[in-house]
Enzyme design. Structure first.
Site, short mmCIF file in Angstrom:
data_model
loop_
_atom_site.label_atom_id
_atom_site.label_comp_id
_atom_site.label_asym_id
_atom_site.label_seq_id
_atom_site.Cartn_x
_atom_site.Cartn_y
_atom_site.Cartn_z
N SER A 165 5.26 3.18 0.74
CA SER A 165 5.05 3.24 -0.70
C SER A 165 4.96 4.70 -1.18
O SER A 165 4.63 5.60 -0.41
CB SER A 165 3.76 2.51 -1.06
N CYS B 271 13.26 -2.16 -0.27
CA CYS B 271 13.15 -0.97 -1.11
C CYS B 271 14.35 -0.90 -2.05
O CYS B 271 14.29 -0.32 -3.12
CB CYS B 271 13.07 0.28 -0.26
N GLU C 87 10.71 8.43 2.54
CA GLU C 87 11.51 7.43 1.82
C GLU C 87 10.53 6.44 1.22
O GLU C 87 9.79 5.80 1.95
CB GLU C 87 12.47 6.70 2.77
P1 NDP Z 1 2.61 1.53 2.85
O1 NDP Z 1 2.85 2.86 2.25
O2 NDP Z 1 1.38 0.82 2.53
O3 NDP Z 1 2.66 1.62 4.45
C1 NDP Z 1 3.70 2.24 5.15
C2 NDP Z 1 3.16 2.79 6.46
O4 NDP Z 1 2.25 3.85 6.18
C3 NDP Z 1 2.39 1.76 7.28
O5 NDP Z 1 2.66 1.96 8.64
C4 NDP Z 1 0.95 2.11 6.94
O6 NDP Z 1 0.02 1.66 7.91
C5 NDP Z 1 1.04 3.63 6.88
N1 NDP Z 1 -0.08 4.27 6.20
C6 NDP Z 1 -0.93 3.76 5.29
N2 NDP Z 1 -1.85 4.68 4.92
C7 NDP Z 1 -1.58 5.81 5.61
C8 NDP Z 1 -2.17 7.10 5.67
N3 NDP Z 1 -3.24 7.44 4.95
N4 NDP Z 1 -1.62 8.03 6.48
C9 NDP Z 1 -0.54 7.73 7.23
N5 NDP Z 1 0.05 6.51 7.22
C10 NDP Z 1 -0.46 5.56 6.42
O7 NDP Z 1 3.90 0.68 2.48
P2 NDP Z 1 4.20 -0.85 2.83
O8 NDP Z 1 4.06 -1.09 4.28
O9 NDP Z 1 3.44 -1.70 1.91
O10 NDP Z 1 5.77 -0.93 2.52
C11 NDP Z 1 6.25 -1.21 1.28
C12 NDP Z 1 6.70 0.04 0.55
O11 NDP Z 1 7.68 0.73 1.31
C13 NDP Z 1 7.38 -0.26 -0.77
O12 NDP Z 1 6.91 0.62 -1.77
C14 NDP Z 1 8.85 0.01 -0.50
O13 NDP Z 1 9.60 0.33 -1.61
C15 NDP Z 1 8.79 1.09 0.49
N6 NDP Z 1 10.00 1.15 1.29
C16 NDP Z 1 10.89 2.16 1.07
C17 NDP Z 1 12.09 2.21 1.75
C18 NDP Z 1 13.01 3.36 1.53
O14 NDP Z 1 13.82 3.63 2.40
N7 NDP Z 1 12.96 4.06 0.41
C19 NDP Z 1 12.45 1.20 2.74
C20 NDP Z 1 11.44 0.17 2.91
C21 NDP Z 1 10.26 0.17 2.20
P3 NDP Z 1 -0.60 0.16 7.89
O15 NDP Z 1 -0.15 -0.44 9.16
O16 NDP Z 1 -2.07 0.31 7.83
O17 NDP Z 1 -0.07 -0.52 6.67
#
Ligand code: NDP
Length: 496
Positions: free
Chosen positions: A230, A285, A251
């Site tokens: 996100s 995404c 991304e």
């Molecule tokens: P998140 O940002 O919640 O999580 C992504 C990853 O980041 C997870 O592994 C998460 O761990 C980790 N994370 C969370 N907090 C932290 C932190 N403080 N420091 C480091 N890592 C952290 O996204 P989602 O998993 O909910 O995925 C959905 C989002 O991803 C949507 O906004 C979507 O648009 C985007 N996305 C973008 C793509 C692109 O290529 N542009 C492709 C696919 C998705 P945890 O296991 O705890 O969740």
């Protein structure tokens, strides 16, 4: 008794219990079943993984790239062998329908094939020197240890976009997968292991983002962070990792639109809208969450679109007759429903859907009815903010120019699509749509792995996954001059 063994960390070629002794549940969003557990690791586990990665990288960088590529070729073959099984696991833990899950595993196979080819390229530049008896070139050198943080919605494809180029370029990897998809991550690590990747070149540490992910951002043994997720998390990562002078590739979110001009093939446009908006339950995404339509064909488009959306069969993605699976968890369901209420309050017309599905066995999972809003204005929150679910906003415009303005009038910039038969407008759209990816007469999804993937504005920070561009994230340019004149030659001075 769980259906699957616990997902343990993979560190230095061994499967390790977390030092915390803690585990989290892996829940099937289709029916609430706990499939198994995953290691809820702490910073000590990450330390071990980084140490293993640094040791392994010292030797891996010296392995000739074509030899490194042989491992990737075996990764591709093993993924091919396990395609159906990994796809089923992926569907069980994150919900996308089985056909799409197979497509996702195929994406990882394609990436492995492609990046194996890079082992014989990794091209640099050789140029003439401005001085006699002097040779000039640049070569790609590995950066060192790469920290990868991935989301649950494409648990193997995104991990493949990042780990394969990093590894073929001579880096070692520490990967923190999303907590919702540990089985898919474990399967990918098993494949690397069986393919003969030396111990420590790929390490997997399961855990919570705010614990393990966070610790990666300031870990002195990690040189690059490659993140997909996100925008909110990405912004935090950029500031924390940036303060430690790490290279950061992000991304993030999207608010992608399909533009349908009056001269478009409406049936084709509707096929693409349904696929782009409701595939992976709208949790891509690149999902289309907006349709921008020229007003004179709005009614005709809606007349074709609504029955198609209402005919979508929602259910467990393992059932091949199902078109739309569950969303990932209860919080996602609540967020989607909250946005639907916001849309209604903002005055948008709810044409279909707009409710949680709880009939029969659906009550045990996280299902939302495919939803269409019409009469949406570009300034409404539902037209601006990422909902990440099966919700589509239809907006009418009066001209091509207005369509481009509305498309570009959001903070995100991942993917855009336009349907028209007018070649002049096609080329103007290619120039003026401000996203990283543009589709003409196709939906907003369907990227191919040998081209750069990524977005502009709040979607990305200028780097790209996939294609040769991915190598830029994981390599340093090293420029080398060899002077064989036997005398001191000063550039810019002795030749002017
Ligand atoms: P998140 O940002 O919640 O999580 C992504 C990853 O980041 C997870 O592994 C998460 O761990 C980790 N994370 C969370 N907090 C932290 C932190 N403080 N420091 C480091 N890592 C952290 O996204 P989602 O998993 O909910 O995925 C959905 C989002 O991803 C949507 O906004 C979507 O648009 C985007 N996305 C973008 C793509 C692109 O290529 N542009 C492709 C696919 C998705 P945890 O296991 O705890 O969740």
């Amino acid at each position: 008794m769980h259906r699957f063994e616990p997902c343990l960390n993979f560190i230095g070629g061994r499967w390790c219990e977390p030092k915390t002794g803690q585990y989290g549940d892996n829940v099937n969003p289709a029916n609430g079943e706990v499939l198994g557990v995953w290691a809820r690791s702490g910073a000590d586990d990450l330390d071990d993984a980084v140490r293993a990665a640094r040791e392994a990288q010292a030797a891996w960088r010296l392995v000739p790239a074509p030899e490194r590529a042989k491992v990737l070729r075996r990764v591709a073959d093993l993924l091919r062998d396990r395609k159906d099984e990994i796809a089923r696991t992926l569907t069980m833990e994150m919900g996308k329908v089985i056909e799409e899950a197979r497509g996702e595993v195929q994406e990882a196979i394609d990436m492995a094939d492609y990046m194996a080819g890079e082992g014989r390229r990794l091209f640099g530049q050789t140029t003439p020197s401005e001085l006699p008896d002097k040779f000039a070139m640049s070569v790609r050198a590995p950066v060192g240890v790469v920290g990868i943080i991935t989301p649950w919605n494409f648990p193997i494809a995104i991990a493949s976009w990042k780990s394969l180029p990093a590894i073929v370029a001579g880096n070692a990897v520490v990967w923190k997968p999303a907590e919702e998809t540990p089985l898919t991550a474990r399967a990918f690590a098993e494949v690397y292991q069986e393919a003969g990747l030396p111990a420590g070149v790929l390490n997997v540490v399961f855990g919570d983002g705010p614990v393990v992910g966070e610790a990666m951002l300031s870990h002195p043994g990690i040189d690059v962070i490659s993140f997909t997720g996100s925008t909110e998390t990405g912004r935090h990562i950029a500031s924390r990792a940036g303060a430690n002078l790490k290279r950061v590739s992000l991304e993030m979110g999207g608010k992608n639109a399909i533009t349908v001009l009056a001269d478009a093939d409406l049936d084709l446009a509707v096929d693409a809208i349904v696929w782009s908006a409701y595939g992976t339950s709208g949790q891509r995404c690149t999902a289309a969450s907006r349709v921008i339509v020229e007003r004179e064909v709005e009614e005709a488009l809606l007349a074709r679109l609504l029955p198609r959306v209402q005919a979508l069969r929602v259910g467990d993605g393992l059932d091949p007759a199902v078109h739309v699976g569950p969303v990932i968890h209860e919080e996602a369901l609540a967020k989607i429903d909250r946005y639907v209420r916001i849309g209604v309050d903002e005055g948008a017309r709810l044409m279909t859907g707009g409710r949680r599905l709880t009939e029969g066995t659906l009550a045990q999972g996280y299902y939302y009815a495919p939803t269409v809003f019409a009469g949406v204005r570009p300034d409404m929150r539902i037209a601006q903010e990422e909902i990440f679910g099966p919700v589509l906003c239809v907006m009418a415009v009066d001209s091509f120019e207005e369509a481009i303005r509305v498309n570009n009038g959001v903070k995100y910039g991942l993917s855009a699509s336009i349907f028209t038969r007018d070649v002049n407008r096609v080329f103007r759209a290619m120039r003026d749509l401000d996203t990283g990816i543009v589709y003409v007469n196709a939906g907003t999804t369907g990227a191919e792995i040998h081209l750069p993937f990524g977005g502009t504005k709040a979607t990305g920070n200028g780097h790209r996954d996939s294609g040769q561009a991915a190598l830029d994230v994981f390599t340093e340019w090293k420029t080398v001059y060899v002077d064989y004149s036997g005398r001191l030659q000063r550039a810019q001075i002795d030749n002017n």
